[in-house]
Design an enzyme around this catalytic site. Structure first.
Site, short mmCIF file in Angstrom:
data_model
loop_
_atom_site.label_atom_id
_atom_site.label_comp_id
_atom_site.label_asym_id
_atom_site.label_seq_id
_atom_site.Cartn_x
_atom_site.Cartn_y
_atom_site.Cartn_z
N LYS A 149 35.04 14.76 39.06
CA LYS A 149 35.47 16.08 38.56
C LYS A 149 36.86 15.98 37.94
O LYS A 149 37.09 16.48 36.84
CB LYS A 149 35.47 17.09 39.72
CG LYS A 149 34.07 17.49 40.18
CD LYS A 149 34.07 18.28 41.49
CE LYS A 149 32.64 18.62 41.90
NZ LYS A 149 32.53 19.33 43.18
N GLN A 180 36.53 20.83 47.95
CA GLN A 180 35.24 20.15 48.10
C GLN A 180 34.66 20.39 49.49
O GLN A 180 35.36 20.27 50.50
CB GLN A 180 35.43 18.63 47.84
CG GLN A 180 34.15 17.83 47.81
CD GLN A 180 33.24 18.17 46.62
OE1 GLN A 180 33.69 18.65 45.60
NE2 GLN A 180 31.96 17.93 46.79
N ASP A 193 34.42 27.63 41.70
CA ASP A 193 33.15 27.32 42.36
C ASP A 193 32.28 28.57 42.49
O ASP A 193 31.08 28.47 42.75
CB ASP A 193 33.41 26.78 43.78
CG ASP A 193 33.26 25.27 43.88
OD1 ASP A 193 32.46 24.70 43.13
OD2 ASP A 193 33.96 24.69 44.74
#
Ligand code: GUN
Length: 314
Positions: A54, A98, A121
């Site tokens: 990412k 994460q 997200d």
């Protein structure tokens, strides 16, 4: 004839190129470089690879890209402190923590601490609720990627029957909303669903996101179905070699489906692409800007000819 593979790697590359173009436009028009902060707690090998990927793609696309790696025993208070700093930092437009988190940290306390306007997200209940209510929102990346991949082979989804196997907050639940909004009749299935094979066989599109290697067999599919495999499962084969496989028995499913995504190289790269797209969306809307190139995230979708629907036999 075997199904056509949907090349997520190439489609994601095109998406990242478009995002990079938008980043260049933001810099040229407004002198703004969108910033993405990726936070990893602990050293889970898979999470470590995802986070590196990412951050690397964010940098390549021209973002300010920051990685924060915290030890597995970091306190919740310390993590919340970092999130507070990132919320207050105007050069950061997107914050991603994460998952999964270590057990001693309350996932919801962390996700709810992220400024919803930086929640790239789309996991904050504010964005979850906005999506469900049909309001503009930051939407989870994997479901956006799945819909994008489907739209490369069928432009008009309205009226199609879709079975989504798996009801996670990250994939299954938001996908139900997105596909419902696109006019699909969505069956939210899970491993416990009775007659799962029969229900799957009735669907025009089968999306497997249950985290169960090889779950969807060839005879679970109606001929010509579109198959999207969200699963990423590490298995060890008979020679002792570890490899990644999806939730679909690929060889069997390829004999029945019209289009199918491979694992790896299907949905995975799209998640990263939409993380970047969401970060541009966040930078634009947080700052009240307009790139003058159409609304987001629809601007990132690739609708193709409706005749593909006929080719898919639907
Ligand atoms: N873990 C597995 N998938 C995801 C994702 O899309 N975002 C984050 N933050 N963690 C994940």
């Amino acid at each position: 004839m075997d199904a056509v593979k949907i090349d997520g790697k190439a489609i994601a590359e095109a998406l990242r190129d478009r995002v990079a173009g938008d980043v260049a436009l933001l810099q040229a028009k407004f002198n703004v470089t969108p910033g993405l902060a990726v936070v990893l707690i602990g050293n889970d090998p898979a999470s470590s690879v995802y986070v590196k990927t990412k951050a690397k793609h964010a940098q390549t696309a021209g973002f300010k890209s920051q990685q924060f790696r915290l030890p597995g025993d970091v306190s919740e208070a310390e993590l919340l402190g970092l999130i507070g700093e990132l919320n207050a930092d105007n050069s950061i437009d997107g914050i991603l923590v994460q998952l999964p988190l270590p057990r001693h940290i309350d996932r919801w306390r962390v996700l709810e601490a992220i400024d919803p306007t930086k929640d790239v997200d789309g996991f904050h209940p504010y964005n979850v609720g906005r999506l469900a209510a049909g309001r503009p929102a930051l939407v989870p990346c994997t479901p956006l990627g799945v819909v994008h991949l489907i739209r490369t082979v069928v432009s008009d989804l309205s009226g199609l029957d879709v079975v989504v196997i798996g009801r996670s907050n990250i994939v299954g639940k938001p996908l139900g909303v997105l596909l419902g909004d696109a006019g699909c009749t969505v069956t939210g299935a899970q491993l416990e669903t009775r007659n799962l094979a029969r229900r799957s066989r009735e669907a025009d599109i089968v999306i497997a996101a249950a985290g169960c290697a090889g779950l969807v067999r060839g005879d679970w599919l109606k001929p010509g179905a579109i198959v999207i495999d969200v699963g990423i499962n590490r298995v060890v084969d008979s020679t002792g070699t570890a490899k990644l496989v999806g939730d679909v028995s690929f060889a069997e499913a390829s004999k029945r489906a019209s289009y199918i995504t491979p694992v790896p190289g299907g949905v995975g790269p799209m998640t990263v692409g939409y993380l970047l797209a969401n970060t541009v969306s966040a930078a634009v809307s947080r700052r009240g800007l307009s790139l003058g190139v159409g609304p987001r995230p629809a601007a990132y979708s690739h609708p193709t000819s409706a005749s593909k629907l006929v080719q898919a036999g639907l």
